[in-house]
Design a protein around this motif. Structure first.
Motif, short mmCIF file in Angstrom:
data_model
loop_
_atom_site.label_atom_id
_atom_site.label_comp_id
_atom_site.label_asym_id
_atom_site.label_seq_id
_atom_site.Cartn_x
_atom_site.Cartn_y
_atom_site.Cartn_z
N GLU A 88 39.62 61.91 5.43
CA GLU A 88 39.34 63.34 5.58
C GLU A 88 37.86 63.60 5.85
OE1 GLU A 88 41.00 65.00 1.97
OE2 GLU A 88 42.88 65.45 2.98
N LYS A 89 36.99 62.86 5.19
CA LYS A 89 35.54 63.02 5.43
C LYS A 89 35.18 62.67 6.87
CE LYS A 89 34.05 62.18 0.70
NZ LYS A 89 33.27 61.31 -0.19
N ILE A 90 35.78 61.61 7.39
CA ILE A 90 35.50 61.18 8.76
C ILE A 90 36.06 62.19 9.75
CG2 ILE A 90 36.01 59.41 10.50
CD1 ILE A 90 35.86 57.38 8.12
N ALA A 91 37.29 62.64 9.54
CA ALA A 91 37.89 63.64 10.43
C ALA A 91 37.05 64.92 10.42
CB ALA A 91 39.33 63.94 10.00
N THR A 92 36.59 65.34 9.27
CA THR A 92 35.74 66.53 9.17
C THR A 92 34.43 66.33 9.92
OG1 THR A 92 36.72 67.14 7.05
CG2 THR A 92 34.55 68.07 7.55
N ALA A 93 33.85 65.15 9.81
CA ALA A 93 32.59 64.86 10.53
C ALA A 93 32.80 64.93 12.04
CB ALA A 93 32.07 63.48 10.13
N VAL B 230 40.09 52.01 16.57
CA VAL B 230 39.95 52.38 17.99
C VAL B 230 39.66 53.87 18.12
CG1 VAL B 230 41.23 52.60 20.16
CG2 VAL B 230 41.34 50.48 18.86
N ASN B 231 40.38 54.69 17.38
CA ASN B 231 40.18 56.14 17.45
C ASN B 231 38.81 56.55 16.93
OD1 ASN B 231 42.68 56.51 18.58
ND2 ASN B 231 43.66 57.16 16.69
N MET B 232 38.38 55.94 15.85
CA MET B 232 37.05 56.26 15.31
C MET B 232 35.97 55.96 16.33
SD MET B 232 36.94 55.14 11.32
CE MET B 232 35.15 55.19 11.32
N ARG B 233 36.05 54.77 16.92
CA ARG B 233 35.04 54.38 17.91
C ARG B 233 35.06 55.34 19.11
NH1 ARG B 233 36.67 49.45 18.40
NH2 ARG B 233 35.60 48.86 16.50
N GLN C 153 26.90 54.73 14.35
CA GLN C 153 27.62 54.56 13.08
C GLN C 153 26.81 55.16 11.93
OE1 GLN C 153 28.47 50.36 12.77
NE2 GLN C 153 30.37 50.57 13.93
N GLU C 154 25.52 55.02 12.00
CA GLU C 154 24.65 55.57 10.95
C GLU C 154 24.74 57.10 10.91
OE1 GLU C 154 20.10 55.13 9.30
OE2 GLU C 154 20.74 53.95 11.02
N GLU C 155 24.76 57.73 12.08
CA GLU C 155 24.88 59.20 12.13
C GLU C 155 26.24 59.65 11.60
OE1 GLU C 155 22.06 60.40 15.91
OE2 GLU C 155 23.96 59.35 16.30
N LEU C 156 27.30 58.94 11.97
CA LEU C 156 28.62 59.27 11.46
C LEU C 156 28.65 59.10 9.94
CD1 LEU C 156 31.58 60.03 11.66
CD2 LEU C 156 32.08 57.64 12.24
N ALA C 157 28.05 58.04 9.45
CA ALA C 157 28.00 57.81 8.01
C ALA C 157 27.30 58.97 7.31
CB ALA C 157 27.29 56.49 7.71
N TYR C 158 26.18 59.37 7.83
CA TYR C 158 25.43 60.50 7.24
C TYR C 158 26.26 61.78 7.27
CZ TYR C 158 21.88 64.02 6.45
OH TYR C 158 21.18 65.09 5.95
N SER D 148 31.20 50.83 9.50
CA SER D 148 31.27 49.64 10.34
C SER D 148 32.51 48.80 10.02
CB SER D 148 30.00 48.80 10.16
OG SER D 148 30.09 47.60 10.88
N SER D 149 32.78 48.60 8.75
CA SER D 149 33.94 47.77 8.38
C SER D 149 35.26 48.46 8.72
CB SER D 149 33.88 47.38 6.91
OG SER D 149 33.99 48.49 6.07
N VAL D 150 35.29 49.79 8.66
CA VAL D 150 36.50 50.52 9.06
C VAL D 150 36.69 50.39 10.57
CG1 VAL D 150 37.62 52.79 9.19
CG2 VAL D 150 36.40 52.13 7.11
N GLU D 151 35.62 50.49 11.33
CA GLU D 151 35.70 50.35 12.79
C GLU D 151 36.09 48.95 13.22
OE1 GLU D 151 32.69 51.72 15.44
OE2 GLU D 151 32.89 53.79 14.79
N ARG D 152 35.92 47.98 12.35
CA ARG D 152 36.34 46.60 12.66
C ARG D 152 37.72 46.31 12.06
NH1 ARG D 152 31.17 45.57 10.73
NH2 ARG D 152 32.07 44.44 8.98
N ALA D 153 38.37 47.34 11.52
CA ALA D 153 39.72 47.24 10.92
C ALA D 153 39.75 46.25 9.76
CB ALA D 153 40.75 46.88 11.98
#
Length: 73
Positions: A57-62, A14-17, A27-32, A42-47
């Motif tokens: 940490e990579k996601i939080a930094t992004a 929920v927080n990521m979304r 999602q593609e931009e976040l991945a990059y 995508s699979s993390v966003e679907r829990a």
């Protein structure tokens, strides 16, 4: 224990979304930006995925946020 794990994954999803949409990122931009694969994001966003601390940490930094913010309930 399983329910707690699933609850944590849902909070993260929920927080990521929320942060991704707030920044107007796909999602593609976040991945990059995080150096992760789009299907992984995508699979993390679907829990569905049990994510590592390194990937968190990579996601939080992004998002330019703290790890704590990403996991806040």
């Amino acid at each position: 224990m399983k329910n707690t794990n699933k609850k944590s994954r849902i909070i993260l999803a929920v927080n990521m979304r929320k942060f991704r949409q707030k920044l107007g990122l796909s999602q593609e931009e976040l991945a990059y930006n995080s150096g992760l694969h789009r299907t992984y994001i995508s699979s993390v966003e679907r829990a569905e995925r049990n994510i590592s601390i390194d990937a968190l940490e990579k996601i939080a930094t992004a998002f330019s946020i703290s790890l704590n913010q990403l996991l806040e309930e």
